[in-house]
Motif scaffolding. Structure first.
Motif, PDB file in Angstrom:
ATOM      1  N   ILE A 166       0.826  -1.206   0.000  1.00  0.00           N
ATOM      2  CA  ILE A 166       0.000   0.000   0.000  1.00  0.00           C
ATOM      3  C   ILE A 166       0.860   1.256   0.000  1.00  0.00           C
ATOM      4  CG2 ILE A 166      -1.672   1.328   1.373  1.00  0.00           C
ATOM      5  CD1 ILE A 166      -2.938  -1.329   2.202  1.00  0.00           C
ATOM      6  N   SER A 167       1.895   1.265   0.826  1.00  0.00           N
ATOM      7  CA  SER A 167       2.756   2.449   0.885  1.00  0.00           C
ATOM      8  C   SER A 167       3.515   2.651  -0.424  1.00  0.00           C
ATOM      9  CB  SER A 167       3.744   2.329   2.049  1.00  0.00           C
ATOM     10  OG  SER A 167       4.587   1.208   1.881  1.00  0.00           O
ATOM     11  N   LEU A 168       3.829   1.568  -1.126  1.00  0.00           N
ATOM     12  CA  LEU A 168       4.519   1.687  -2.417  1.00  0.00           C
ATOM     13  C   LEU A 168       3.611   2.335  -3.458  1.00  0.00           C
ATOM     14  CD1 LEU A 168       6.379  -1.745  -2.734  1.00  0.00           C
ATOM     15  CD2 LEU A 168       7.285   0.448  -1.928  1.00  0.00           C
ATOM     16  N   VAL A 169       2.361   1.893  -3.504  1.00  0.00           N
ATOM     17  CA  VAL A 169       1.412   2.458  -4.467  1.00  0.00           C
ATOM     18  C   VAL A 169       1.189   3.937  -4.174  1.00  0.00           C
ATOM     19  CG1 VAL A 169      -0.957   2.343  -5.335  1.00  0.00           C
ATOM     20  CG2 VAL A 169       0.281   0.226  -4.809  1.00  0.00           C
ATOM     21  N   GLN A 170       1.025   4.269  -2.904  1.00  0.00           N
ATOM     22  CA  GLN A 170       0.638   5.625  -2.530  1.00  0.00           C
ATOM     23  C   GLN A 170       1.805   6.614  -2.523  1.00  0.00           C
ATOM     24  OE1 GLN A 170      -3.338   4.402   0.044  1.00  0.00           O
ATOM     25  NE2 GLN A 170      -1.602   5.220   1.142  1.00  0.00           N
ATOM     26  N   THR A 171       3.028   6.118  -2.751  1.00  0.00           N
ATOM     27  CA  THR A 171       4.175   7.015  -2.903  1.00  0.00           C
ATOM     28  C   THR A 171       4.849   6.816  -4.266  1.00  0.00           C
ATOM     29  OG1 THR A 171       5.611   5.402  -1.770  1.00  0.00           O
ATOM     30  CG2 THR A 171       4.619   7.153  -0.421  1.00  0.00           C
ATOM     31  N   ASP A 172       4.083   6.337  -5.222  1.00  0.00           N
ATOM     32  CA  ASP A 172       4.605   6.143  -6.574  1.00  0.00           C
ATOM     33  C   ASP A 172       4.637   7.497  -7.286  1.00  0.00           C
ATOM     34  OD1 ASP A 172       5.006   5.537  -9.299  1.00  0.00           O
ATOM     35  OD2 ASP A 172       4.040   3.580  -9.082  1.00  0.00           O
ATOM     36  N   PRO A 173       5.811   7.954  -7.719  1.00  0.00           N
ATOM     37  CA  PRO A 173       5.888   9.264  -8.368  1.00  0.00           C
ATOM     38  C   PRO A 173       5.136   9.334  -9.695  1.00  0.00           C
ATOM     39  CG  PRO A 173       7.991   8.098  -8.533  1.00  0.00           C
ATOM     40  CD  PRO A 173       7.136   7.318  -7.587  1.00  0.00           C
ATOM     41  N   ARG A 174       4.799   8.183 -10.269  1.00  0.00           N
ATOM     42  CA  ARG A 174       3.997   8.190 -11.487  1.00  0.00           C
ATOM     43  C   ARG A 174       2.543   8.529 -11.200  1.00  0.00           C
ATOM     44  NH1 ARG A 174       5.513   2.244 -13.369  1.00  0.00           N
ATOM     45  NH2 ARG A 174       5.171   2.018 -11.115  1.00  0.00           N
TER      46      ARG A 174
END
Length: 460
Positions: free
Chosen positions: A352-360
């Motif tokens: 979840i944290s990876l998706v929500q901090t994805d610069p794309r």
């Protein structure tokens, strides 16, 4: 020809289990190194930087998992058929009970969710606003004035009282007993759900034995409350969730039995308050470190405009997700997702944290900037604090409204002192991640301090 056919078959078999790279060290070794030197502990962000948006990771309870954060793959996973991707195993049903939504899959999950949905319908939600504000006001009154204190314990008490009143609609000795019991159950149950502790009883002294004792006490209390509700001649006029569950029937006309009701109630009572309380503590932690934004938010709330408040809630959940991951178990052979082919029984985990901090997906993803949500509604496949798909948190709308009401009560009746201290670190509480110091707050009644937030000097 046979050799070519055999070679093609070998190649095909290999391609159906193709998986990305990931850390090779055993989990226990990674944790041991981290205990001596935190720099040797790789967060999900670190692993993304090293291995890319998708990687494999070996976890306790689940074994080797595929961790994904590619936007298209996340969307595919949440839209997948329950026949292809099912509930994780083991799951929170170990502590919530076999009749809990967390334990159910397939048609049983769909039927149970259908029964619970009316409790969180928009019309019914509006009835809960007043009691939410009452409990928030009462819980905040105990905070010391002008002194630093952890907000999380009070927020836990506030959200627990809100869900107790919502579920049962009345007070009494049994509800007081639940107030004393549930925090202990949640604390121990969160650890048991997240760690591979043997399920030994040892006459009630082992961790699982202690939890089983608490569960027996809980079942006895709920049994009395259900029996009392069934005997209530005014049951049909009641609006609490317990009354709704007692009156609910499955598609074939059969009602829920007492064990199913007990399992669903423990799901609502525990999952329905701790995560919200932790998000509230994070909200306070963020506000104190962004005083200019806090000043604008207070002005907006005073003017009766919740637009900025909703954006703030979204940004807190984006940058400080309480739950770090959501899982699905592969139920088919060689499930295809992106370039990967995942074998049956393996788990796919969305970071979840990876998706929500994805610069794309988000500009300046590590910067706290609630204004990003003013001009657009969050995409349900990009902002995912409640998960997604058929297993999205059934109480998401209730939780969002609760965050609104509690924060509005806080900001309209109290002034919060800003701080120049470093951000609070993340601390694992088993299933959830909370501020390391409990979301420290320094507050003053607004009738004493007025609107002079900017005049308050930074406080510890």
């Amino acid at each position: 020809m046979r050799r070519d056919t055999a070679a093609s078959e070998i190649q095909r078999t290999r391609s159906t289990v193709a998986l990305p790279d990931g850390p090779k060290a055993p989990f226990w070794l990674r944790m041991l190194l981290a205990s001596f030197d935190r720099s040797k502990s790789m967060s999900l962000d670190d692993r993304r930087a090293r291995y890319g948006p998708d990687f494999t990771l070996k976890l306790p309870l689940f074994g080797q998992c595929l961790v994904i954060s590619e936007p298209d793959e996340v969307r595919q996973l949440f839209k997948a058929s329950p026949d292809d991707l099912g509930n994780m195993e083991p799951n929170l049903g170990r502590v919530m009970g076999r009749g809990s939504l967390f334990a159910l899959s397939g048609e049983a999950h769909r039927s149970q969710r259908k029964l619970l949905t009316p409790a969180f319908h928009g019309n019914r939600l509006a009835e809960y606003r007043v009691l939410m504000a009452e409990e928030a006001r009462a819980g905040m009154a105990s905070w010391p004035v002008g002194e630093a204190t952890a907000s999380l314990p009070a927020m836990n008490a506030i959200t627990l009282n809100i869900i107790l009143r919502t579920v049962f609609g009345a007070e009494g000795d049994d509800l007081n007993a639940l107030r004393r019991l549930l925090p202990r159950m949640v604390k121990l149950g969160s650890v048991l759900a997240a760690t591979p502790i043997p399920e030994w009883d040892l006459f009630g002294y082992a961790p699982w034995g202690q939890f089983n004792r608490m569960r027996a006490e809980y079942d006895a209390i709920i049994g009395r409350l259900v029996a009392r509700a069934r005997a209530d001649s005014a049951l049909e006029q009641r609006s609490d969730i317990l009354a709704m569950l007692i009156g609910a029937t499955y598609d074939d006309g059969t009602p829920m039995n007492d064990r199913e009701i007990a399992d669903e109630l423990i799901t609502l009572l525990t999952a329905g308050h701790e995560t919200t309380a932790t998000t509230l503590a994070w909200a306070i932690e963020r506000l104190r470190r962004h005083p200019e934004f806090m000043h604008r938010l207070v002005a907006a709330v005073d003017a009766g405009d919740d637009t900025l408040l909703n954006a703030f809630i979204n940004e807190v959940q984006r940058t400080r997700p309480v739950i770090a991951m959501t899982f699905r178990k592969v139920l088919t052979d060689g499930y295809a997702i992106g370039p990967w082919r995942v074998p049956r029984d393996m788990h796919i985990m969305i970071g979840i944290s990876l998706v929500q901090t994805d610069p794309r997906l988000f500009d300046e993803p590590h910067r706290f900037r609630p204004e990003r949500f003013l001009d657009q509604r969050p995409d349900p496949y990009e902002l995912i604090p409640f998960g997604g798909g058929t297993r999205r948190c059934i109480g998401a709308a209730f939780a969002h409204m609760e965050l609104q009401v509690v924060l509005r009560t806080l900001l309209t009746e109290h002034s919060i002192a800003p701080t120049d201290k470093r951000s609070e670190a993340w601390k694992s509480r088993g299933v959830a991640f909370a501020p390391a110091y409990g979301g420290q707050i320094v507050r003053y009644p607004r009738n004493a301090e007025g609107h002079a937030i900017r005049s308050l000097a930074p406080t510890a």
